[in-house]
Design an enzyme around this catalytic site. Structure first.
Site, mmCIF file in Angstrom:
data_model
loop_
_atom_site.group_PDB
_atom_site.id
_atom_site.type_symbol
_atom_site.label_atom_id
_atom_site.label_comp_id
_atom_site.label_asym_id
_atom_site.label_seq_id
_atom_site.Cartn_x
_atom_site.Cartn_y
_atom_site.Cartn_z
ATOM 1 N N HIS A 119 -2.238 -5.965 -4.237
ATOM 2 C CA HIS A 119 -2.124 -7.547 -4.463
ATOM 3 C C HIS A 119 -0.582 -7.724 -4.328
ATOM 4 O O HIS A 119 -0.032 -8.552 -3.483
ATOM 5 C CB HIS A 119 -2.741 -7.874 -5.507
ATOM 6 N N GLU A 120 0.208 -7.410 -5.255
ATOM 7 C CA GLU A 120 1.461 -7.807 -5.355
ATOM 8 C C GLU A 120 2.336 -7.401 -4.361
ATOM 9 O O GLU A 120 3.285 -8.006 -3.889
ATOM 10 C CB GLU A 120 2.041 -7.031 -6.757
ATOM 11 N N HIS A 170 2.582 -10.139 -1.964
ATOM 12 C CA HIS A 170 3.502 -11.098 -2.155
ATOM 13 C C HIS A 170 4.875 -10.541 -1.599
ATOM 14 O O HIS A 170 5.642 -11.333 -0.870
ATOM 15 C CB HIS A 170 3.709 -11.329 -3.783
ATOM 16 N N HIS A 226 5.112 -11.043 1.974
ATOM 17 C CA HIS A 226 5.531 -12.618 2.253
ATOM 18 C C HIS A 226 7.090 -12.862 2.324
ATOM 19 O O HIS A 226 7.480 -13.619 2.924
ATOM 20 C CB HIS A 226 4.555 -13.452 1.260
#
Length: 669
Positions: A459-460, A463, A466
């Site tokens: 998940h991290e 980021h 992104h």
């Protein structure tokens, strides 16, 4: 003594020169940064030339270099390595930074000059830059009269100080609330490496020969799934839910109440009925009413599913289920129904393999990225590691930093932030960091992750992608600088690769034997995927609706008893099922009282609608392919906030998002 913040770093990608940075550098650098930035603004407003895009907006984007450099490093340390010196400095710096931001956003001469900038001949991203600056200035109070602006300044200064106070008190009480145990028998059920980690944590805290169960930020604590001693489970759960509400010098409740009141007052000053209305006015959600309607629609079936799950757990346990029993008996039911014991899978999830052969490998397969560790580049703490990230053609994309282990100076939870944003205007490429809170193993022991920690790692890194993939001109739009209810979307999408066949086969191998995680086990994990969604959705919505309750208070409302308010808010929202407490309670809800999620915690499930629909697109379009990855990168991940995020989604997906995949995923269809 030279100050390393006063000039751009000469290291690769302008990585901050952490080895040269000392605590005594921060305050002089902030002083210099404030003065430099104001002087740059004065030059913009004092120009005798008519306002133009170049002499106003471009100048604004280039201003504040010193302040940006020192702020990014300092506030990263304030959550990742908050020593006593850093905490003391933060109490001094945070209110000054709030005042400085007001000096910029409430500068009428600057606001008027931005309004005078002609839009003729500008490209779409440049027009959006002008529009976004104007919106942000209005939302900050640029159109208020002098008296109202003076009041606003006072509110902002106090809120800044209180946010720091909440964060520091919570860190202290989270450390103080860790459960100290005397005997290894009390840890029965935990894996050998988890027992070793508890012994290491106790020794580091000065309790040699004992065992310390440290707390993670959410209510649910991982050890509750395995501990056989029911009283130890109860004590661990109660330590978690009473953090910040124990009536000691680290009590956070009064801080939370005051912050909610100040936010309500500020919202009224800016023309909004509540802070929730103000905070959601510039998100992708169409309105606060739409958000509340969506949460209410989800709440009833979520609680219904949670009650059905509780009945199964009580049948397994033979007694009523308390909050500290849930994870323990849920694991038993999952094992009986699906033959899945997630705790037993830890030997297959060794950190280095999950990271390099899982997370990095997925990024290589999808986007052509490669990663080279750079031991010659150092971080702010010995635990921090640095990788250089390359595109498929060998060009450098940026730097990725990883800070994976817990420590007393680190806030709980997991997060991504950036030290340098990508910008064609500035000629910069991204430097991003992921923080996790994995227990440090005993000497010579491997770092074995729980399945939840594997999910967090993927998940991290979503980021991080992104941020790394940002391809914008102006720093204001870079990377994750998107609306709060859109920012979680790319990170949630990256979770889909955890059990994707080519990925899981590459990283999920027994750390001793090298044996791959058996396919039948992977199949059973998939089959068990919907089990427990009643609990998960109810806990999440509990926190979301609590957040919205605190921030839906009109100005002047007095809350005498915050815990009674919390209970009433959950009851009124129909989400008050005692065995399933909110993911965060008021006293340790750092996202909303010391983070950027006030009235925006709904963002996770709002973003998940986009995520679930995107997962369906990947599956129907061939899955893990470069063509799919490049399309997702080009149309969405690279765009930042340079175009409307929902327009970016439409360009990627070909239409607006469909809610149905989310309802199916959450067991709510």
């Amino acid at each position: 003594m030279s100050n390393p913040f006063l000039e751009p770093s000469t290291l690769d990608y302008q990585l901050p020169p952490f080895a040269a940075i000392r605590d005594e550098h921060y305050l002089p650098a902030f002083d210099a940064g404030f003065a430099e930035h104001i002087a740059e603004i004065d030059r913009i407003t004092g120009s005798g030339e008519p306002a133009s895009f170049e002499n106003t907006l471009v100048a604004l984007e280039r201003a504040g270099g010193t302040l940006d450099r020192v702020s990014r490093v300092f506030f990263s340390n304030s959550v990742s390595h908050a020593t006593e010196a850093i905490q003391e400095l933060e109490q001094r710096i945070a209110p000054r930074l709030a005042e400085h931001e007001d000096n910029i956003k409430l500068n009428r001469a600057l606001f008027e000059r931005i309004r005078e900038v002609p839009l003729d001949g500008l490209d779409a991203e440049s027009v959006r830059l002008v529009e976004e600056y104007l919106r942000s200035f209005v939302r900050a109070g640029a159109e208020l009269d002098d008296d109202a602006q003076a009041t606003l300044r006072g509110l902002n200064a106090e809120l800044s100080a209180l946010s720091t106070e909440f964060s520091q008190k919570l860190l202290k009480d989270t450390n103080d609330s860790a459960l100290l145990l005397d005997s290894p028998a009390q840890l029965d059920g935990l894996s050998a490496d988890a027992v070793s980690a508890a012994a290491t944590a106790a020794a580091e805290a000065g309790h040699e020969g004992k065992y310390l169960l440290t707390l993670i930020l959410p209510t649910a604590q991982p050890a509750l799934e395995s501990l056989t001693d029911r009283d130890v489970r109860r004590r661990l759960h109660e330590a978690s839910v009473t953090r910040g509400a124990r009536g000691n010098d680290a009590d956070t409740l009064a801080v939370a109440v005051r912050m909610a009141a100040l936010r309500a007052e500020r919202a009224a000053l800016l023309g909004f009925y509540t802070h929730a209305a103000a905070a959601t006015d510039n998100q992708t959600a169409p309105s606060l009413e739409a958000i509340l309607d969506r949460m209410r629609v989800l709440a009833a079936p979520a609680v219904r599913n949670a009650r059905a799950e509780a009945a199964e757990l009580e049948a397994e346990a033979g007694h009523p289920i308390e909050p500290w029993d849930w994870a323990f008996y849920a694991a038993k039911v999952r094992k009986a129904r699906f033959d899945v014991d997630l705790e037993a899978l830890r030997p297959y999830f060794e950190l280095e393999r999950v990271l390099v052969d899982g997370v990095f490998h997925a990024a290589n397969r999808l986007y052509g990225l490669t990663f080279t560790e750079r031991p010659d580049l150092t971080g702010y703490h010995p635990d921090v590691r640095v990788w250089e990230v390359f595109n498929e053609d060998g060009s450098g994309l940026g730097l990725f930093l990883g800070d994976f282990y817990t420590r007393d100076t680190k806030s709980g939870g997991a997060w991504m932030n950036s030290f340098v944003d990508q910008s064609h205007l500035e000629g910069t490429r991204a430097i991003v960091i992921n923080n996790l809170n994995i227990s440090t193993p005993g000497a010579g022991e491997p770092t074995l992750l729980s399945y939840d920690q594997v999910v967090t790692l993927f998940h991290e890194f979503g980021h991080a992608l992104h941020g790394l993939f940002s391809d914008v001109t102006y720093p204001l739009f870079a990377g994750t600088s998107v609306p709060r209810d859109f920012v979680e979307y790319p990170s949630q999408v990256n979770e889909m690769w955890i059990l994707w066949p080519e990925i899981v086969a590459h990283y999920a191998r027994h750390h001793e034997t090298g044996e791959a995680l058996p396919q039948d086990v992977i199949d059973r994990i998939h089959a068990a995927g919907a089990w427990g969604e009643g609990f998960e959705t109810t806990a999440y919505l509990g926190a979301t609706l609590l957040d919205l309750a605190w921030h839906s208070l009109p100005a002047g409302t007095v809350i005498e008893d915050p815990l009674a308010f919390e209970a009433a808010a959950l009851t009124n929202a129909g989400i008050d099922f005692a065995p399933v407490p909110p993911r965060y309670r008021t006293s340790y809800f750092k996202h909303i009282f010391a983070g950027g999620y006030a009235a925006s915690y709904y963002a996770y499930i709002w973003s998940e609608m986009l995520d679930a629909d995107t997962v369906e697109w990947f599956k129907s379009s061939g899955g893990l392919t470069r063509e799919n990855g490049d399309h997702f990168r080009r149309e969405l991940l690279s765009r930042g906030n340079s175009i409307d995020p929902l327009e970016a989604f439409r360009r990627f997906r070909g239409r607006d998002a469909d809610l149905q995949p989310l309802l199916v995923r959450r067991g709510l269809a």
